[in-house]
Structures are given as structure tokens and as C-alpha cells.
Scaffold this active site. Sequence first.
Site, PDB file in Angstrom:
ATOM      1  N   ASN A   1      56.700   3.311  19.292  1.00 32.14           N
ATOM      2  CA  ASN A   1      56.683   2.040  18.563  1.00 32.14           C
ATOM      3  C   ASN A   1      55.520   2.074  17.581  1.00 32.14           C
ATOM      4  O   ASN A   1      54.371   1.894  17.967  1.00 32.14           O
ATOM      5  CB  ASN A   1      56.529   0.882  19.570  1.00 32.14           C
ATOM      6  CG  ASN A   1      56.436  -0.466  18.882  1.00 32.14           C
ATOM      7  OD1 ASN A   1      56.667  -0.571  17.684  1.00 32.14           O
ATOM      8  ND2 ASN A   1      56.084  -1.497  19.639  1.00 32.14           N
ATOM      9  N   TRP A   2      55.844   2.320  16.326  1.00 29.99           N
ATOM     10  CA  TRP A   2      54.782   2.449  15.315  1.00 29.99           C
ATOM     11  C   TRP A   2      54.264   1.081  14.852  1.00 29.99           C
ATOM     12  O   TRP A   2      53.315   1.020  14.066  1.00 29.99           O
ATOM     13  CB  TRP A   2      55.294   3.244  14.106  1.00 29.99           C
ATOM     14  CG  TRP A   2      55.553   4.681  14.394  1.00 29.99           C
ATOM     15  CD1 TRP A   2      55.224   5.371  15.534  1.00 29.99           C
ATOM     16  CD2 TRP A   2      56.194   5.628  13.531  1.00 29.99           C
ATOM     17  NE1 TRP A   2      55.615   6.690  15.422  1.00 29.99           N
ATOM     18  CE2 TRP A   2      56.219   6.866  14.202  1.00 29.99           C
ATOM     19  CE3 TRP A   2      56.751   5.554  12.249  1.00 29.99           C
ATOM     20  CZ2 TRP A   2      56.785   8.010  13.643  1.00 29.99           C
ATOM     21  CZ3 TRP A   2      57.311   6.689  11.688  1.00 29.99           C
ATOM     22  CH2 TRP A   2      57.324   7.912  12.373  1.00 29.99           C
ATOM     23  N   LYS A   3      54.915   0.027  15.275  1.00 40.35           N
ATOM     24  CA  LYS A   3      54.509  -1.341  14.889  1.00 40.35           C
ATOM     25  C   LYS A   3      54.381  -1.441  13.358  1.00 40.35           C
ATOM     26  O   LYS A   3      55.071  -0.717  12.645  1.00 40.35           O
ATOM     27  CB  LYS A   3      53.221  -1.743  15.607  1.00 40.35           C
ATOM     28  CG  LYS A   3      53.309  -1.485  17.109  1.00 40.35           C
ATOM     29  CD  LYS A   3      52.241  -2.152  17.895  1.00 40.35           C
ATOM     30  CE  LYS A   3      52.348  -1.731  19.358  1.00 40.35           C
ATOM     31  NZ  LYS A   3      51.512  -2.530  20.222  1.00 40.35           N
TER      32      LYS A   3
ATOM     33  N   HIS B   1      59.792  -7.690  22.309  1.00 36.44           N
ATOM     34  CA  HIS B   1      58.443  -7.136  22.488  1.00 36.44           C
ATOM     35  C   HIS B   1      57.452  -8.298  22.644  1.00 36.44           C
ATOM     36  O   HIS B   1      57.618  -9.352  22.017  1.00 36.44           O
ATOM     37  CB  HIS B   1      58.069  -6.267  21.284  1.00 36.44           C
ATOM     38  CG  HIS B   1      56.824  -5.484  21.508  1.00 36.44           C
ATOM     39  ND1 HIS B   1      55.576  -6.035  21.364  1.00 36.44           N
ATOM     40  CD2 HIS B   1      56.632  -4.208  21.910  1.00 36.44           C
ATOM     41  CE1 HIS B   1      54.665  -5.118  21.654  1.00 36.44           C
ATOM     42  NE2 HIS B   1      55.279  -4.001  21.989  1.00 36.44           N
TER      43      HIS B   1
ATOM     44  N   GLU C   1      56.663  -3.829  30.295  1.00 33.36           N
ATOM     45  CA  GLU C   1      55.407  -3.756  29.550  1.00 33.36           C
ATOM     46  C   GLU C   1      54.525  -4.936  29.926  1.00 33.36           C
ATOM     47  O   GLU C   1      54.600  -5.999  29.281  1.00 33.36           O
ATOM     48  CB  GLU C   1      55.691  -3.808  28.040  1.00 33.36           C
ATOM     49  CG  GLU C   1      56.480  -2.635  27.517  1.00 33.36           C
ATOM     50  CD  GLU C   1      56.092  -2.305  26.088  1.00 33.36           C
ATOM     51  OE1 GLU C   1      55.766  -1.140  25.839  1.00 33.36           O
ATOM     52  OE2 GLU C   1      56.076  -3.195  25.236  1.00 33.36           O
TER      53      GLU C   1
ATOM     54  N   SER D   1      49.576   1.233  27.081  1.00 32.62           N
ATOM     55  CA  SER D   1      48.501   2.225  26.947  1.00 32.62           C
ATOM     56  C   SER D   1      48.886   3.600  27.485  1.00 32.62           C
ATOM     57  O   SER D   1      48.016   4.312  28.011  1.00 32.62           O
ATOM     58  CB  SER D   1      47.225   1.731  27.638  1.00 32.62           C
ATOM     59  OG  SER D   1      46.800   0.524  27.067  1.00 32.62           O
TER      60      SER D   1
ATOM     61  N   GLY E   1      52.919   2.863  22.143  1.00 32.37           N
ATOM     62  CA  GLY E   1      52.441   2.245  20.910  1.00 32.37           C
ATOM     63  C   GLY E   1      51.388   3.109  20.244  1.00 32.37           C
ATOM     64  O   GLY E   1      51.697   4.118  19.608  1.00 32.37           O
ATOM     65  N   GLY E   2      50.121   2.755  20.440  1.00 31.44           N
ATOM     66  CA  GLY E   2      49.004   3.423  19.750  1.00 31.44           C
ATOM     67  C   GLY E   2      49.069   4.941  19.735  1.00 31.44           C
ATOM     68  O   GLY E   2      48.905   5.565  18.679  1.00 31.44           O
TER      69      GLY E   2
HETATM   70  C1  PEP Z   1      53.662  -1.410  22.913  1.00 31.00           C
HETATM   71  O1  PEP Z   1      53.175  -2.187  22.102  1.00 31.00           O
HETATM   72  O2  PEP Z   1      54.878  -1.385  23.140  1.00 31.00           O
HETATM   73  C2  PEP Z   1      52.743  -0.529  23.625  1.00 31.00           C
HETATM   74  C3  PEP Z   1      53.111  -0.039  24.769  1.00 31.00           C
HETATM   75  O3  PEP Z   1      51.551  -0.309  22.999  1.00 31.00           O
HETATM   76  P1  PEP Z   1      50.345   0.642  23.531  1.00 31.00           P
HETATM   77  O4  PEP Z   1      50.967   1.945  23.966  1.00 31.00           O
HETATM   78  O5  PEP Z   1      49.465   0.808  22.334  1.00 31.00           O
HETATM   79  O6  PEP Z   1      49.716  -0.067  24.657  1.00 31.00           O
END
Ligand code: PEP
Length: 262
Positions: free
Chosen positions: A10-12, A95, A167, A215, A236-237
Site C-alpha cells: 500500500n503505497w498510500k 482502510h 490491521e 508495521s 505500508g511504509g
Molecule cells: C497500512 O497502512 O495498511 C499499513 C499496514 O501501514 P504500515 O505497514 O506502514 O504500518
Amino acid sequence: MTKEYLIAANWKMNLTTHEASILVHHLEKSLKAYRDVEVVLAPSFVHLQPLHQQIDHRKFRLAAQNAYHKDSGAFTGEVSFTMLRHLVQYVIVGHSERRLYFNESLELIRDKVAAAVRNDISPILCVGETQQERRLGETKQVLHDQITTALSNLTSEDIENVVIAYEPVWAISTFGGELAKPADVQKEINFIRSQVAELYGKAAAEKIRVLYGGSVDQHTARGYLELKECNGALVGGASLQHHKFTRIVEAAHAVARESHGQ
Ligand code: PEP
């Protein structure tokens, strides 16, 4: 049976079209086409068309990060599932950033899930409790409400195309990023499956893919992917850095091989 994983990036709201293209270029070099790992990239809307041209479709699938539940009409600024149907295989729905920043309600998310399925797109339905809900001991109630509402307009045939991502909001890097213990994740994934079983029966609950997100990076991925009931990760990140994301996909491949005794 070999376990198959889904690892979604998920590149947001990040990357220019050029940067997105470079990231894919690096991933294409570093990743092989694994039969036991499905890799899904979720860039922003504007990058979908160029990336659809660029990607090696044996290695990657595409997802949108959101869409509107009406198929067409006077909804200025929105993009429908109908418009996406030949471009993506998945759409992330519900989300926590959409629930919290854009006030998406349980009912709106239900309509988006139904619109995705109606347009032959698999929704990746995100569910999870906030830190406050967790402290108040409301996690199961929150998951129950999110799941039963989101799935309420689907048939038992439709449910086969749904993916659920657990999540917990408090574990998402931008909301605090507290690391969830794999044992706790296992419990909530089991609870999610029990909710699906109540609605659609035991076979559907065993079959539905449930991912973990919060994370996940190259160091923590294995701990979650090794959980028997976990079918992959929503990242995500760490998905914005090709070396980190590559190692997460490789971890999934390694765990899949081990589960097969190779
Ligand atoms: C997300 O936003 O779906 C996510 C899991 O982000 P991160 O991996 O950065 O916590």
C-alpha cells in the site's frame, strides 16, 4: 499443501509517476515470479494506467487504494469500481485512514465491498480496532461490527473473492506503530474467521484469505507469516523501499517452502 501468500504494497499517497516507475523497475529486477507468493501493488489512481503498461504481469498484480461504490454518474472527483475493472484485480476497502480521516461509515464500506464484487474485483477489506477501543476491551465487538456489516450484501459465492486484512490501527506505522505480538494477531485472525463462519459456514471461513497489516517490515514479516491462519501481509511504509519489500516477499516464499517441507 503448499501455502500461498498474498503480499500487498500500500503505497498510500506517495511517489510521483516517475518514482513509482523506478520503484517497480527495482522490484522487477530483485523479485522472481514465485508460484507461492502473489505480489500486489497498490499505487495511487494516477499511477495505475502507466504501471499496468510497465509491469511484468507474471510477477505483479495491481490494486487501487479506494473507489466509489456507484458505477457511474454525477459524482465529481470520484473513481468507480467499474472504471477500474480491467485495470486492477484488487481494491483496498475500508482502510483505517479512510475510516478515520474521511469518515467512511460501516454502511459505505459495505456498499464498496458489494460494488467491488459486482465488478469482478476482489476487495481487500481492512478491519481493526483503535488503541482506545483496544484499551476498553472492545476489539471483538469492533471486528464483529466491521465484518458483519461489510459482508452483509454478499452471497456465499461472492465471499470467495473477498480478502480480509486485520490491521489494528495502533500497529500501523503512521498511527503509533506499536508492534503487535504474533500470538495476539493469531487470536484476532481466528476471531475474524469465526465471524465469517457464522455468516457463511466453516468451509468459507477456512478458505477466505486473511492478511495481517501493521508495521510489517523485513524483520517482523516472518513472525506473522508463520502463523497458520495468516495468508499474507498488507505492507505500508516498508513497501516504499524496494530492498525491504523484496525481503518481505522472499520471507513469504521461504515460509511457503518450509510449510511444504522443502
Ligand atoms: C497500512 O497502512 O495498511 C499499513 C499496514 O501501514 P504500515 O505497514 O506502514 O504500518
